[in-house]
Design an enzyme around this catalytic site. Structure first.
Site, PDB file in Angstrom:
ATOM      1  N   GLY A 152     144.969 -49.398  36.029  1.00  0.00           N
ATOM      2  CA  GLY A 152     146.232 -49.498  35.282  1.00  0.00           C
ATOM      3  C   GLY A 152     147.391 -49.485  36.258  1.00  0.00           C
ATOM      4  O   GLY A 152     147.726 -48.419  36.773  1.00  0.00           O
ATOM      5  N   GLY A 175     150.717 -50.490  35.860  1.00  0.00           N
ATOM      6  CA  GLY A 175     152.025 -50.725  35.242  1.00  0.00           C
ATOM      7  C   GLY A 175     153.067 -49.931  36.005  1.00  0.00           C
ATOM      8  O   GLY A 175     152.944 -49.741  37.232  1.00  0.00           O
ATOM      9  N   GLY A 212     151.625 -46.629  37.603  1.00  0.00           N
ATOM     10  CA  GLY A 212     150.525 -46.954  38.527  1.00  0.00           C
ATOM     11  C   GLY A 212     151.014 -47.634  39.784  1.00  0.00           C
ATOM     12  O   GLY A 212     150.577 -47.313  40.899  1.00  0.00           O
ATOM     13  N   HIS A 270     150.440 -30.330  29.493  1.00  0.00           N
ATOM     14  CA  HIS A 270     151.522 -31.239  29.929  1.00  0.00           C
ATOM     15  C   HIS A 270     152.122 -31.772  28.645  1.00  0.00           C
ATOM     16  O   HIS A 270     151.729 -32.804  28.119  1.00  0.00           O
ATOM     17  CB  HIS A 270     150.953 -32.367  30.776  1.00  0.00           C
TER      18      HIS A 270
HETATM   19  N1  LIG Z   1     150.933 -37.651  33.690  1.00  0.00           N
HETATM   20  C1  LIG Z   1     152.192 -37.983  33.891  1.00  0.00           C
HETATM   21  O1  LIG Z   1     152.999 -37.191  34.394  1.00  0.00           O
HETATM   22  C2  LIG Z   1     152.650 -39.372  33.508  1.00  0.00           C
HETATM   23  C3  LIG Z   1     153.839 -39.907  34.033  1.00  0.00           C
HETATM   24  C4  LIG Z   1     154.220 -41.207  33.642  1.00  0.00           C
HETATM   25  C5  LIG Z   1     153.429 -41.936  32.768  1.00  0.00           C
HETATM   26  N2  LIG Z   1     152.299 -41.360  32.263  1.00  0.00           N
HETATM   27  C6  LIG Z   1     151.411 -42.084  31.355  1.00  0.00           C
HETATM   28  O2  LIG Z   1     150.742 -43.115  32.082  1.00  0.00           O
HETATM   29  C7  LIG Z   1     150.444 -44.203  31.206  1.00  0.00           C
HETATM   30  C8  LIG Z   1     151.026 -45.480  31.771  1.00  0.00           C
HETATM   31  O3  LIG Z   1     152.417 -45.350  31.759  1.00  0.00           O
HETATM   32  P1  LIG Z   1     153.319 -46.586  32.291  1.00  0.00           P
HETATM   33  O4  LIG Z   1     154.724 -46.179  32.154  1.00  0.00           O
HETATM   34  O5  LIG Z   1     152.800 -47.047  33.596  1.00  0.00           O
HETATM   35  O6  LIG Z   1     152.982 -47.708  31.174  1.00  0.00           O
HETATM   36  P2  LIG Z   1     152.855 -49.275  31.416  1.00  0.00           P
HETATM   37  O7  LIG Z   1     152.707 -49.870  30.057  1.00  0.00           O
HETATM   38  O8  LIG Z   1     153.917 -49.731  32.335  1.00  0.00           O
HETATM   39  O9  LIG Z   1     151.472 -49.427  32.218  1.00  0.00           O
HETATM   40  C9  LIG Z   1     150.237 -49.222  31.610  1.00  0.00           C
HETATM   41  C10 LIG Z   1     149.288 -50.232  32.246  1.00  0.00           C
HETATM   42  O10 LIG Z   1     147.957 -49.954  31.787  1.00  0.00           O
HETATM   43  C11 LIG Z   1     147.330 -51.192  31.625  1.00  0.00           C
HETATM   44  N3  LIG Z   1     146.144 -51.062  30.780  1.00  0.00           N
HETATM   45  C12 LIG Z   1     146.093 -50.916  29.440  1.00  0.00           C
HETATM   46  N4  LIG Z   1     144.800 -50.835  29.052  1.00  0.00           N
HETATM   47  C13 LIG Z   1     144.046 -50.933  30.181  1.00  0.00           C
HETATM   48  C14 LIG Z   1     142.656 -50.916  30.444  1.00  0.00           C
HETATM   49  N5  LIG Z   1     141.764 -50.801  29.455  1.00  0.00           N
HETATM   50  N6  LIG Z   1     142.239 -51.035  31.728  1.00  0.00           N
HETATM   51  C15 LIG Z   1     143.137 -51.151  32.731  1.00  0.00           C
HETATM   52  N7  LIG Z   1     144.482 -51.188  32.558  1.00  0.00           N
HETATM   53  C16 LIG Z   1     144.914 -51.073  31.285  1.00  0.00           C
HETATM   54  C17 LIG Z   1     148.388 -52.077  31.004  1.00  0.00           C
HETATM   55  O11 LIG Z   1     148.026 -53.433  31.140  1.00  0.00           O
HETATM   56  C18 LIG Z   1     149.605 -51.669  31.839  1.00  0.00           C
HETATM   57  O12 LIG Z   1     149.742 -52.480  32.978  1.00  0.00           O
HETATM   58  C19 LIG Z   1     151.041 -43.810  29.847  1.00  0.00           C
HETATM   59  O13 LIG Z   1     150.057 -43.201  29.035  1.00  0.00           O
HETATM   60  C20 LIG Z   1     152.108 -42.793  30.221  1.00  0.00           C
HETATM   61  O14 LIG Z   1     152.404 -41.902  29.162  1.00  0.00           O
HETATM   62  C21 LIG Z   1     151.892 -40.111  32.626  1.00  0.00           C
HETATM   63  O1  LIG Z   2     156.861 -37.986  29.125  1.00  0.00           O
HETATM   64  C1  LIG Z   2     156.116 -38.979  29.200  1.00  0.00           C
HETATM   65  O2  LIG Z   2     155.707 -39.625  28.224  1.00  0.00           O
HETATM   66  C2  LIG Z   2     155.653 -39.436  30.567  1.00  0.00           C
HETATM   67  C3  LIG Z   2     155.111 -38.270  31.382  1.00  0.00           C
HETATM   68  O3  LIG Z   2     154.199 -37.510  30.641  1.00  0.00           O
HETATM   69  C4  LIG Z   2     156.218 -37.399  31.945  1.00  0.00           C
HETATM   70  O4  LIG Z   2     156.210 -36.175  31.659  1.00  0.00           O
HETATM   71  O5  LIG Z   2     157.036 -37.949  32.694  1.00  0.00           O
END
Ligand SMILES: NC(=O)c1ccc[n+]([C@@H]2O[C@H](COP(=O)([O-])OP(=O)(O)OC[C@H]3O[C@@H](n4cnc5c(N)ncnc54)[C@H](O)[C@@H]3O)[C@@H](O)[C@H]2O)c1
Ligand SMILES: O=C(O)C[C@H](O)C(=O)O
Length: 335
Positions: free
Chosen positions: A35, A37, A40, A199
Protein backbone atom coordinates in the site's frame (compact mmCIF):
# COMPACT_ATOMS: atom_id res chain seq x y z
CA UNK A 1 24.26 -13.67 4.73
CA UNK A 2 23.14 -15.51 7.80
CA UNK A 3 19.42 -15.71 8.43
CA UNK A 4 18.25 -16.75 11.88
CA UNK A 5 14.79 -18.01 12.49
CA UNK A 6 12.46 -16.18 14.79
CA UNK A 7 10.72 -17.34 17.93
CA UNK A 8 7.88 -15.42 19.42
CA UNK A 9 5.85 -15.19 22.58
CA UNK A 10 8.71 -16.31 24.82
CA UNK A 11 7.14 -15.51 28.18
CA UNK A 12 9.85 -15.17 30.82
CA UNK A 13 8.40 -14.54 34.26
CA UNK A 14 6.10 -11.50 33.88
CA UNK A 15 8.06 -10.11 30.96
CA UNK A 16 7.06 -10.98 27.46
CA UNK A 17 9.78 -11.06 24.86
CA UNK A 18 9.06 -11.44 21.22
CA UNK A 19 12.26 -12.71 19.79
CA UNK A 20 12.94 -12.03 16.19
CA UNK A 21 16.16 -11.76 14.31
CA UNK A 22 16.55 -10.10 10.97
CA UNK A 23 19.44 -10.00 8.58
CA UNK A 24 22.25 -8.65 10.69
CA UNK A 25 25.07 -8.32 8.18
CA UNK A 26 25.63 -4.61 7.44
CA UNK A 27 21.93 -3.84 7.77
CA UNK A 28 21.19 -6.05 4.74
CA UNK A 29 17.52 -5.64 5.40
CA UNK A 30 14.75 -6.15 2.88
CA UNK A 31 11.65 -4.10 3.61
CA UNK A 32 8.29 -4.37 1.85
CA UNK A 33 5.61 -1.65 1.73
CA UNK A 34 2.12 -2.95 1.08
CA UNK A 35 0.00 0.00 0.00
CA UNK A 36 1.93 3.03 -1.24
CA UNK A 37 -0.59 5.81 -0.98
CA UNK A 38 0.00 8.92 1.10
CA UNK A 39 1.36 7.39 4.27
CA UNK A 40 3.05 4.45 2.51
CA UNK A 41 5.00 6.70 0.18
CA UNK A 42 6.12 8.94 3.03
CA UNK A 43 7.23 6.04 5.20
CA UNK A 44 9.09 4.37 2.30
CA UNK A 45 10.88 7.63 1.46
CA UNK A 46 11.81 8.16 5.12
CA UNK A 47 13.09 4.60 5.53
CA UNK A 48 15.23 4.78 2.39
CA UNK A 49 16.69 8.20 3.23
CA UNK A 50 17.56 6.96 6.70
CA UNK A 51 19.61 4.22 5.00
CA UNK A 52 17.65 1.48 6.76
CA UNK A 53 17.17 -0.94 3.87
CA UNK A 54 19.36 -2.62 1.30
CA UNK A 55 16.25 -3.52 -0.71
CA UNK A 56 12.73 -2.10 -0.83
CA UNK A 57 9.66 -3.61 -2.46
CA UNK A 58 6.70 -1.33 -3.16
CA UNK A 59 3.33 -2.97 -3.78
CA UNK A 60 -0.09 -1.52 -4.48
CA UNK A 61 -3.19 -2.49 -6.41
CA UNK A 62 -3.38 0.78 -8.33
CA UNK A 63 -1.92 0.00 -11.78
CA UNK A 64 1.53 1.56 -12.35
CA UNK A 65 1.55 3.44 -9.02
CA UNK A 66 4.38 1.38 -7.45
CA UNK A 67 6.42 1.47 -10.66
CA UNK A 68 6.14 5.24 -11.07
CA UNK A 69 6.88 5.73 -7.36
CA UNK A 70 9.99 3.57 -7.89
CA UNK A 71 11.14 6.05 -10.54
CA UNK A 72 10.50 8.96 -8.18
CA UNK A 73 12.57 7.30 -5.46
CA UNK A 74 15.41 6.43 -7.84
CA UNK A 75 15.57 10.07 -8.99
CA UNK A 76 15.68 11.25 -5.37
CA UNK A 77 18.34 8.65 -4.44
CA UNK A 78 20.51 9.68 -7.38
CA UNK A 79 21.17 13.14 -5.96
CA UNK A 80 22.33 11.57 -2.70
CA UNK A 81 24.21 8.64 -4.24
CA UNK A 82 22.04 6.13 -2.39
CA UNK A 83 22.11 2.56 -3.69
CA UNK A 84 19.03 1.00 -2.10
CA UNK A 85 17.53 -1.46 -4.60
CA UNK A 86 13.91 -0.39 -5.14
CA UNK A 87 11.28 -2.45 -6.97
CA UNK A 88 7.74 -1.22 -7.62
CA UNK A 89 5.21 -3.88 -8.51
CA UNK A 90 1.52 -4.63 -8.87
CA UNK A 91 2.20 -8.34 -8.31
CA UNK A 92 2.09 -9.62 -4.75
CA UNK A 93 4.21 -12.56 -5.95
CA UNK A 94 7.15 -10.15 -6.12
CA UNK A 95 6.90 -9.53 -2.37
CA UNK A 96 9.25 -12.32 -1.25
CA UNK A 97 11.90 -12.91 1.44
CA UNK A 98 11.24 -9.59 3.12
CA UNK A 99 12.56 -9.14 6.67
CA UNK A 100 10.07 -6.42 7.57
CA UNK A 101 6.67 -5.87 5.96
CA UNK A 102 4.73 -2.68 6.61
CA UNK A 103 1.03 -2.76 5.72
CA UNK A 104 -0.59 0.58 4.80
CA UNK A 105 -3.15 -1.06 2.49
CA UNK A 106 -6.52 0.25 3.49
CA UNK A 107 -9.00 3.07 3.28
CA UNK A 108 -8.26 6.20 5.28
CA UNK A 109 -11.02 7.87 7.23
CA UNK A 110 -12.80 10.99 6.03
CA UNK A 111 -13.51 14.02 8.24
CA UNK A 112 -16.02 13.18 10.96
CA UNK A 113 -15.34 9.42 10.81
CA UNK A 114 -13.81 7.29 13.53
CA UNK A 115 -10.94 4.97 12.62
CA UNK A 116 -13.19 2.15 13.86
CA UNK A 117 -15.62 2.90 10.99
CA UNK A 118 -12.98 1.45 8.65
CA UNK A 119 -13.00 -1.94 10.37
CA UNK A 120 -14.92 -4.19 7.95
CA UNK A 121 -13.55 -2.76 4.69
CA UNK A 122 -9.95 -2.79 5.88
CA UNK A 123 -10.23 -6.12 7.71
CA UNK A 124 -11.18 -7.80 4.42
CA UNK A 125 -7.96 -6.45 2.89
CA UNK A 126 -5.90 -7.75 5.82
CA UNK A 127 -7.48 -11.20 5.61
CA UNK A 128 -6.57 -11.40 1.94
CA UNK A 129 -2.99 -10.26 2.62
CA UNK A 130 -2.76 -12.63 5.60
CA UNK A 131 -3.32 -15.54 3.24
CA UNK A 132 -0.92 -14.40 0.53
CA UNK A 133 2.10 -12.81 2.23
CA UNK A 134 3.40 -15.41 4.76
CA UNK A 135 4.28 -18.30 2.38
CA UNK A 136 6.85 -16.18 0.53
CA UNK A 137 8.10 -14.19 3.54
CA UNK A 138 9.10 -16.70 6.24
CA UNK A 139 10.04 -15.09 9.52
CA UNK A 140 9.12 -11.54 8.47
CA UNK A 141 8.18 -8.96 11.10
CA UNK A 142 4.79 -7.48 10.18
CA UNK A 143 4.14 -3.87 11.16
CA UNK A 144 0.50 -2.82 10.75
CA UNK A 145 -0.20 0.80 9.83
CA UNK A 146 -3.70 0.60 8.27
CA UNK A 147 -6.53 1.66 10.55
CA UNK A 148 -8.04 0.88 12.92
CA UNK A 149 -4.45 -0.14 13.31
CA UNK A 150 -4.52 -2.22 16.50
CA UNK A 151 -7.59 -4.15 15.38
CA UNK A 152 -6.12 -4.63 11.91
CA UNK A 153 -2.95 -6.03 13.47
CA UNK A 154 -5.07 -8.46 15.48
CA UNK A 155 -7.04 -9.50 12.39
CA UNK A 156 -3.87 -9.97 10.35
CA UNK A 157 -2.23 -12.02 13.08
CA UNK A 158 -5.41 -14.06 13.65
CA UNK A 159 -5.60 -15.06 9.99
CA UNK A 160 -1.88 -15.29 9.19
CA UNK A 161 -0.57 -16.75 12.46
CA UNK A 162 2.43 -14.46 11.96
CA UNK A 163 3.93 -12.19 14.61
CA UNK A 164 2.49 -8.75 14.00
CA UNK A 165 2.83 -5.44 15.80
CA UNK A 166 0.85 -2.23 15.35
CA UNK A 167 2.34 1.24 15.26
CA UNK A 168 -0.12 1.83 18.08
CA UNK A 169 0.31 4.89 20.28
CA UNK A 170 3.80 5.81 19.13
CA UNK A 171 2.07 8.61 17.19
CA UNK A 172 -0.06 9.82 20.11
CA UNK A 173 3.03 9.76 22.32
CA UNK A 174 4.85 12.22 20.08
CA UNK A 175 1.72 14.36 19.68
CA UNK A 176 1.41 14.54 23.46
CA UNK A 177 5.06 15.46 23.94
CA UNK A 178 5.04 18.06 21.17
CA UNK A 179 1.91 19.76 22.59
CA UNK A 180 3.32 19.99 26.12
CA UNK A 181 6.60 21.28 24.67
CA UNK A 182 4.79 24.00 22.72
CA UNK A 183 2.45 25.08 25.52
CA UNK A 184 5.13 25.13 28.24
CA UNK A 185 7.77 26.53 25.87
CA UNK A 186 10.32 23.83 26.64
CA UNK A 187 12.39 21.79 24.16
CA UNK A 188 10.53 18.61 23.21
CA UNK A 189 13.65 16.67 24.23
CA UNK A 190 12.87 17.74 27.82
CA UNK A 191 9.43 16.14 27.73
CA UNK A 192 9.13 12.42 28.44
CA UNK A 193 6.11 10.17 28.83
CA UNK A 194 3.92 7.80 26.89
CA UNK A 195 0.39 7.27 25.61
CA UNK A 196 -0.93 3.70 25.78
CA UNK A 197 -4.04 1.64 25.08
CA UNK A 198 -5.68 2.03 21.67
CA UNK A 199 -4.55 4.16 18.76
CA UNK A 200 -7.80 6.05 18.90
CA UNK A 201 -10.75 6.52 21.23
CA UNK A 202 -9.30 4.33 23.98
CA UNK A 203 -5.89 6.03 24.08
CA UNK A 204 -4.69 6.69 27.65
CA UNK A 205 -1.96 9.15 28.64
CA UNK A 206 0.21 7.38 31.23
CA UNK A 207 0.55 10.48 33.41
CA UNK A 208 2.94 8.78 35.82
CA UNK A 209 5.47 8.67 32.97
CA UNK A 210 5.02 12.31 31.86
CA UNK A 211 7.82 14.55 33.08
CA UNK A 212 9.12 17.95 31.99
CA UNK A 213 12.74 18.69 32.80
CA UNK A 214 12.58 15.63 35.04
CA UNK A 215 9.67 17.02 37.10
CA UNK A 216 6.20 15.41 37.26
CA UNK A 217 3.64 17.10 34.98
CA UNK A 218 1.54 18.24 37.96
CA UNK A 219 4.47 20.26 39.33
CA UNK A 220 5.08 22.29 36.21
CA UNK A 221 1.71 22.38 34.45
CA UNK A 222 1.35 26.21 34.72
CA UNK A 223 -2.33 26.19 33.83
CA UNK A 224 -2.01 23.46 31.19
CA UNK A 225 -4.52 20.80 32.20
CA UNK A 226 -4.37 17.06 31.57
CA UNK A 227 -7.77 17.30 29.87
CA UNK A 228 -6.43 19.88 27.42
CA UNK A 229 -3.49 17.63 26.51
CA UNK A 230 -5.72 14.57 26.14
CA UNK A 231 -8.20 16.47 23.98
CA UNK A 232 -5.40 17.67 21.73
CA UNK A 233 -3.96 14.18 21.27
CA UNK A 234 -7.35 12.76 20.29
CA UNK A 235 -8.59 15.62 18.12
CA UNK A 236 -5.56 16.82 16.16
CA UNK A 237 -5.45 13.97 13.60
CA UNK A 238 -9.07 14.57 12.62
CA UNK A 239 -8.34 18.29 12.26
CA UNK A 240 -5.32 17.58 10.06
CA UNK A 241 -7.39 15.21 7.92
CA UNK A 242 -10.14 17.87 7.59
CA UNK A 243 -7.67 20.45 6.25
CA UNK A 244 -4.84 18.45 4.65
CA UNK A 245 -6.77 15.35 3.55
CA UNK A 246 -4.67 12.96 5.63
CA UNK A 247 -1.91 12.70 8.20
CA UNK A 248 1.47 11.83 6.74
CA UNK A 249 4.59 13.68 7.89
CA UNK A 250 4.16 13.12 11.63
CA UNK A 251 3.12 9.46 11.60
CA UNK A 252 5.49 8.52 8.75
CA UNK A 253 8.53 9.88 10.57
CA UNK A 254 7.51 8.21 13.81
CA UNK A 255 6.77 4.88 12.09
CA UNK A 256 10.10 5.08 10.27
CA UNK A 257 11.71 5.37 13.71
CA UNK A 258 10.07 2.09 14.75
CA UNK A 259 11.73 0.46 11.73
CA UNK A 260 14.99 2.23 12.62
CA UNK A 261 14.92 0.96 16.20
CA UNK A 262 14.41 -2.60 14.94
CA UNK A 263 16.98 -2.51 12.13
CA UNK A 264 19.68 -0.73 14.17
CA UNK A 265 18.72 -2.60 17.35
CA UNK A 266 18.44 0.76 19.13
CA UNK A 267 16.28 -0.62 21.93
CA UNK A 268 14.17 2.58 22.06
CA UNK A 269 11.17 2.43 24.39
CA UNK A 270 8.21 3.06 22.09
CA UNK A 271 4.48 2.74 22.61
CA UNK A 272 3.89 0.12 19.94
CA UNK A 273 1.01 -2.34 20.22
CA UNK A 274 2.08 -5.95 20.71
CA UNK A 275 -0.19 -9.00 20.79
CA UNK A 276 -1.69 -10.39 23.98
CA UNK A 277 -4.36 -12.97 24.59
CA UNK A 278 -7.44 -11.48 26.25
CA UNK A 279 -10.53 -13.61 26.86
CA UNK A 280 -9.30 -16.07 24.25
CA UNK A 281 -8.70 -13.50 21.51
CA UNK A 282 -5.44 -12.00 20.31
CA UNK A 283 -5.66 -8.23 20.74
CA UNK A 284 -3.04 -5.52 20.25
CA UNK A 285 -2.66 -2.95 22.99
CA UNK A 286 0.02 -0.26 23.17
CA UNK A 287 2.29 -0.06 26.17
CA UNK A 288 5.84 1.38 26.32
CA UNK A 289 7.96 -1.45 24.93
CA UNK A 290 11.65 -1.93 24.16
CA UNK A 291 12.01 -2.01 20.36
CA UNK A 292 15.11 -3.61 18.89
CA UNK A 293 16.14 -6.79 17.11
CA UNK A 294 14.00 -8.25 19.89
CA UNK A 295 10.59 -6.76 20.60
CA UNK A 296 10.14 -6.48 24.36
CA UNK A 297 9.98 -6.38 27.29
CA UNK A 298 7.23 -3.85 28.01
CA UNK A 299 7.08 -1.48 30.98
CA UNK A 300 3.47 -2.45 31.73
CA UNK A 301 4.50 -4.43 34.80
CA UNK A 302 6.11 -1.40 36.47
CA UNK A 303 3.31 1.13 35.92
CA UNK A 304 1.70 2.49 39.11
CA UNK A 305 -1.86 1.43 40.00
CA UNK A 306 -3.33 4.76 38.82
CA UNK A 307 -2.12 4.23 35.25
CA UNK A 308 -2.71 0.48 35.23
CA UNK A 309 -6.33 0.94 36.26
CA UNK A 310 -7.00 3.36 33.38
CA UNK A 311 -5.10 1.13 30.97
CA UNK A 312 -7.06 -1.95 32.03
CA UNK A 313 -10.33 -0.07 31.52
CA UNK A 314 -9.14 0.89 28.06
CA UNK A 315 -8.28 -2.76 27.31
CA UNK A 316 -11.75 -3.93 28.43
CA UNK A 317 -13.52 -1.36 26.25
CA UNK A 318 -11.21 -2.01 23.30
CA UNK A 319 -11.83 -5.77 23.54
CA UNK A 320 -15.61 -5.26 23.63
CA UNK A 321 -15.57 -3.13 20.47
CA UNK A 322 -13.09 -5.44 18.75
CA UNK A 323 -15.09 -8.58 19.57
CA UNK A 324 -18.33 -7.04 18.31
CA UNK A 325 -16.61 -6.03 15.06
CA UNK A 326 -14.89 -9.41 14.71
CA UNK A 327 -18.11 -11.38 15.24
CA UNK A 328 -19.87 -9.21 12.67
CA UNK A 329 -16.98 -9.66 10.23
CA UNK A 330 -16.97 -13.45 10.63
CA UNK A 331 -20.68 -13.41 9.85
CA UNK A 332 -20.05 -11.26 6.78
CA UNK A 333 -17.25 -13.51 5.44
CA UNK A 334 -18.81 -16.71 6.86
CA UNK A 335 -15.67 -18.08 8.48
N1 LIG B 1 -1.18 4.12 12.11
C1 LIG B 1 -1.11 5.40 11.82
O1 LIG B 1 -0.62 6.22 12.61
C2 LIG B 1 -1.62 5.87 10.48
C3 LIG B 1 -1.23 7.12 9.96
C4 LIG B 1 -1.73 7.52 8.70
C5 LIG B 1 -2.59 6.68 8.00
N2 LIG B 1 -2.96 5.49 8.56
C6 LIG B 1 -3.84 4.56 7.85
O2 LIG B 1 -3.13 3.99 6.75
C7 LIG B 1 -4.05 3.66 5.71
C8 LIG B 1 -3.62 4.33 4.43
O3 LIG B 1 -3.73 5.71 4.61
P1 LIG B 1 -3.36 6.70 3.39
O4 LIG B 1 -3.58 8.07 3.86
O5 LIG B 1 -2.05 6.31 2.82
O6 LIG B 1 -4.51 6.31 2.32
P2 LIG B 1 -4.37 6.26 0.74
O7 LIG B 1 -5.75 6.03 0.23
O8 LIG B 1 -3.57 7.42 0.27
O9 LIG B 1 -3.47 4.96 0.48
C9 LIG B 1 -3.96 3.67 0.67
C10 LIG B 1 -3.32 2.82 -0.41
O10 LIG B 1 -3.65 1.44 -0.16
C11 LIG B 1 -3.84 0.85 -1.41
N3 LIG B 1 -4.57 -0.41 -1.28
C12 LIG B 1 -5.89 -0.57 -1.05
N4 LIG B 1 -6.17 -1.90 -1.00
C13 LIG B 1 -4.99 -2.55 -1.20
C14 LIG B 1 -4.62 -3.91 -1.26
N5 LIG B 1 -5.52 -4.89 -1.12
N6 LIG B 1 -3.31 -4.22 -1.48
C15 LIG B 1 -2.40 -3.23 -1.62
N7 LIG B 1 -2.68 -1.91 -1.59
C16 LIG B 1 -3.97 -1.59 -1.37
C17 LIG B 1 -4.60 1.88 -2.21
O11 LIG B 1 -4.52 1.58 -3.59
C18 LIG B 1 -3.84 3.15 -1.81
O12 LIG B 1 -2.77 3.41 -2.68
C19 LIG B 1 -5.42 4.13 6.21
O13 LIG B 1 -6.11 3.06 6.83
C20 LIG B 1 -5.07 5.19 7.25
O14 LIG B 1 -6.09 5.36 8.22
C21 LIG B 1 -2.48 5.07 9.76
O1 LIG C 1 -6.23 9.65 12.31
C1 LIG C 1 -6.16 8.95 11.28
O2 LIG C 1 -7.14 8.49 10.68
C2 LIG C 1 -4.79 8.62 10.72
C3 LIG C 1 -3.86 8.11 11.81
O3 LIG C 1 -4.47 7.11 12.58
C4 LIG C 1 -3.33 9.23 12.69
O4 LIG C 1 -3.53 9.15 13.93
O5 LIG C 1 -2.69 10.12 12.13
Amino acid sequence: MEYKSRTIMNIEKSLIYFRMHIYTCDNMVKIAFIGVGKIGQTIAYSVIFDGLASEVILYDIIPELPEKFEHELRHAMATRGLSTEVIGTNSLDDVANADIILIMAGKPRKPGMSRRDLFVDNAKIQIDLAKQLPPKNPGALYIMVANPVDMMASIFMRFSKQFTISTGDTVETMRMRSYISKKLKVPVTKVTGYVAGEHGEDAVVLWSTVKVNGKPFEEIAKGLTKEEVENYVKSIPGEIIRVMGGTTWGPATIIKDIVRSVVLNEGRVMSIATPRTYQGEIIHISVPTVVGAEIGPSLEGVLPESDRERLNKSVEDFYKVYKENLDHLLQVIKQ
